[in-house]
Design a protein around this motif. Sequence first.
Motif, short mmCIF file in Angstrom:
data_model
loop_
_atom_site.label_atom_id
_atom_site.label_comp_id
_atom_site.label_asym_id
_atom_site.label_seq_id
_atom_site.Cartn_x
_atom_site.Cartn_y
_atom_site.Cartn_z
N ASN A 121 0.82 -1.22 0.00
CA ASN A 121 0.00 0.00 0.00
C ASN A 121 0.85 1.27 0.00
OD1 ASN A 121 -2.46 -1.50 0.15
ND2 ASN A 121 -2.05 -1.82 2.34
N GLY A 122 2.15 1.08 -0.23
CA GLY A 122 3.04 2.22 -0.26
C GLY A 122 3.37 2.73 1.13
N PHE A 123 3.81 3.96 1.22
CA PHE A 123 4.15 4.58 2.51
C PHE A 123 4.22 6.09 2.30
CE2 PHE A 123 8.06 3.43 0.31
CZ PHE A 123 8.84 4.58 0.39
N ALA A 124 4.31 6.82 3.40
CA ALA A 124 4.37 8.28 3.34
C ALA A 124 5.79 8.74 3.64
CB ALA A 124 3.40 8.89 4.33
N ILE A 125 6.16 9.87 3.05
CA ILE A 125 7.50 10.41 3.25
C ILE A 125 7.42 11.93 3.17
CG2 ILE A 125 8.10 10.36 0.79
CD1 ILE A 125 10.91 9.45 1.61
N THR A 126 8.22 12.60 3.98
CA THR A 126 8.32 14.06 3.92
C THR A 126 9.62 14.42 3.22
OG1 THR A 126 7.04 14.36 5.95
CG2 THR A 126 8.44 16.19 5.25
N MET A 127 9.52 15.25 2.20
CA MET A 127 10.70 15.62 1.43
C MET A 127 10.84 17.14 1.43
SD MET A 127 11.72 14.50 -2.51
CE MET A 127 11.27 12.80 -2.17
N PRO A 128 12.03 17.66 1.76
CA PRO A 128 12.22 19.12 1.72
C PRO A 128 12.25 19.60 0.27
CG PRO A 128 14.31 18.03 2.13
CD PRO A 128 13.25 16.96 2.17
N GLN A 129 11.67 20.76 0.05
CA GLN A 129 11.67 21.35 -1.30
C GLN A 129 12.48 22.63 -1.28
OE1 GLN A 129 7.84 22.43 -2.89
NE2 GLN A 129 8.70 23.18 -4.82
N ILE B 280 8.94 20.73 -11.00
CA ILE B 280 9.66 19.47 -10.76
C ILE B 280 9.04 18.73 -9.60
CG2 ILE B 280 11.86 18.51 -9.99
CD1 ILE B 280 13.29 20.72 -11.53
N ALA B 281 8.77 19.43 -8.51
CA ALA B 281 8.18 18.78 -7.34
C ALA B 281 6.82 18.18 -7.65
CB ALA B 281 8.06 19.79 -6.20
N ASN B 282 6.00 18.88 -8.41
CA ASN B 282 4.68 18.35 -8.76
C ASN B 282 4.80 17.09 -9.60
OD1 ASN B 282 3.41 20.43 -7.40
ND2 ASN B 282 3.14 21.70 -9.22
N SER B 283 5.71 17.10 -10.57
CA SER B 283 5.88 15.94 -11.44
C SER B 283 6.38 14.74 -10.65
CB SER B 283 6.85 16.27 -12.58
OG SER B 283 7.02 15.17 -13.45
N VAL B 284 7.39 14.95 -9.82
CA VAL B 284 7.95 13.87 -9.01
C VAL B 284 6.90 13.36 -8.02
CG1 VAL B 284 9.64 13.34 -7.21
CG2 VAL B 284 10.35 14.57 -9.27
N GLU C 260 3.63 13.43 -8.21
CA GLU C 260 2.59 12.67 -8.90
C GLU C 260 3.08 11.28 -9.30
OE1 GLU C 260 1.36 15.06 -12.16
OE2 GLU C 260 0.44 16.62 -10.90
N ASP C 261 4.33 11.20 -9.77
CA ASP C 261 4.86 9.89 -10.18
C ASP C 261 4.97 8.95 -8.99
OD1 ASP C 261 5.06 10.67 -12.80
OD2 ASP C 261 7.19 11.11 -12.74
N LEU C 262 5.45 9.47 -7.85
CA LEU C 262 5.59 8.62 -6.67
C LEU C 262 4.23 8.25 -6.09
CD1 LEU C 262 8.68 10.29 -4.92
CD2 LEU C 262 8.62 8.14 -6.21
N GLY D 117 2.03 4.65 -4.87
CA GLY D 117 1.66 4.53 -3.46
C GLY D 117 2.56 5.26 -2.49
N ILE D 118 3.55 5.97 -2.98
CA ILE D 118 4.43 6.74 -2.09
C ILE D 118 3.91 8.17 -2.03
CG2 ILE D 118 6.77 7.57 -1.65
CD1 ILE D 118 7.83 5.15 -3.17
N LYS D 119 3.36 8.54 -0.88
CA LYS D 119 2.77 9.87 -0.73
C LYS D 119 3.82 10.83 -0.17
CE LYS D 119 -0.86 12.43 1.71
NZ LYS D 119 -1.10 13.32 0.56
N VAL D 120 4.12 11.86 -0.95
CA VAL D 120 5.14 12.84 -0.56
C VAL D 120 4.47 14.08 0.03
CG1 VAL D 120 7.04 14.30 -1.32
CG2 VAL D 120 6.70 12.04 -2.36
N THR D 121 4.92 14.48 1.21
CA THR D 121 4.55 15.76 1.79
C THR D 121 5.74 16.68 1.62
OG1 THR D 121 3.08 14.76 3.43
CG2 THR D 121 3.89 17.00 3.88
#
Length: 515
Positions: free
Chosen positions: A359-367, A376-380, A382-384, A388-392
Amino acid sequence: MVTTTRRGVLGIVAGSGLGAILAACSNGGGSANTGGGGSSTINIGSLAYPANMDPVNAQGSNVPFFQAVYDNLIDKAPTGELKPMLATEWKWSADNKTLEMALRTDVKFSDGTAFNADAARQNLLRYRDSKLAGSTLLAQVQDVKVVDPHRLQIVLSQVSPGFVQNLWAGAGFMASPKSIAAGSALKTTPVGSGPYTMDASQTALGSKWVFKARTDYWGEKAKFDTVNITTYSSETALANGLKSGQIDAGLLQQQSSIDSVKGVSTLKMMPYPFDMISISILDHDGTIDKPLADVRVRQAMNYAINRENLVKYVWQGNATATSIPVSPDSPAYVASLKDYYEHDPAKAKQLLSEAGYPNGFAITMPQYTPIATDAIANSVGEDLAAIGIKVTWKKIDNNGLYADVVTNKKYSTIIFSLGLSDSAWDMVNSVLNPLVGIGQYDDPKGLALIDQIRAAKTEAERKPLYQAFATHLVESAWSVPMTIPNYQFVIDQKVTAQRQAGMAVPSLPNYAPAK
């Protein structure tokens, strides 16, 4: 009198290879004239600049500032060939751990102090012990010994095949021992043996630098009487300066800026790729985000990214997709790995499931928006999210980059701009001594390959080993390389400039008045 401004932190970040820009431009006094060598002025502009003029701060895009005042032990041709400078010759010991260098006997610093082996020793150890980002270049230096007044030995703790190249444009800059003894004086009053001295009466550090050619320089006569370097707050200003004829040269990264100067008859453009946009994985042990410790998760992230979409929609076709974290100019480059991770969400989901994350997982990534733009952030993101990898996203500024990412290591990943080096050993060193990272490199296969690289006696023997290491980095998904943007270096017909291998901008000696 030297004055300072408060914009220096950008220069520190940019000088660390995080997609910095240096562009040549006018200082309101007109462009370079076309007189003979040493009879003209060039005005160089920059979005990046050093914190101060102490050479321990020299790296990345701020190197040209220091090349005006300081000479290196080793010189480097635009094509990458290493050449003598303050060191006239060098040779390795039989075990490749001691580098002996013969030094010039006719060089004086601009304060009249003679350059000798003791001066070189002081500078090398000072750079190593500075604890600044660039100090990792000399991390293997165990000792520096003075053999005689013009010969020294650099003793390494272990074999470092690319070490000689480190003695150019950074760790190899030599400052006057008298200035070193004066403490912080070098920050505002640089004293080197280079072709120019800094004019303190016209310089405002952080805003404008003025360098005047030395008449007593030991080497080739300076190509310009005066070099002015002025900082600017936006690329738009640089592009406007190019179009108006007030700017001699400039590096443009934004497509809108590049498009705005096309068709200007007095300008010439040359492609200038110098960095790679990647997702740097900082936490291979899973200390912050446990899933990243599994190679299948990292591979899934690579398969998730639609690199061709990034090229087409974010870069408008002015970029190259890649899966290998190595410069095409490097001996370590393996062309067949360029498209190793083709966009395959289904395979990415399968790998996540096999790793225990169906089911994937969540991750926080600095922008850090100067590099990871919203596009770039939006494209990356959406791809993740598609696997199932939800980026905050957590937006950070320069202070946050250093405090939260570099120093406190709060994040497991970040979109970085990685400089393209023509040195194969730089690829290895970036893994062993990363500017940012959590834990030490402990991959058994990778470490075994590094041992073989160190044991090899020639570059010809090392090349297939470097390529094997690069292949292992790709297969083990050490990072997520995405694109190499095709920036444009724009020059007015009044000047010429040559691309410098391994640098984000031309070296200062690569500029000349047009004939």
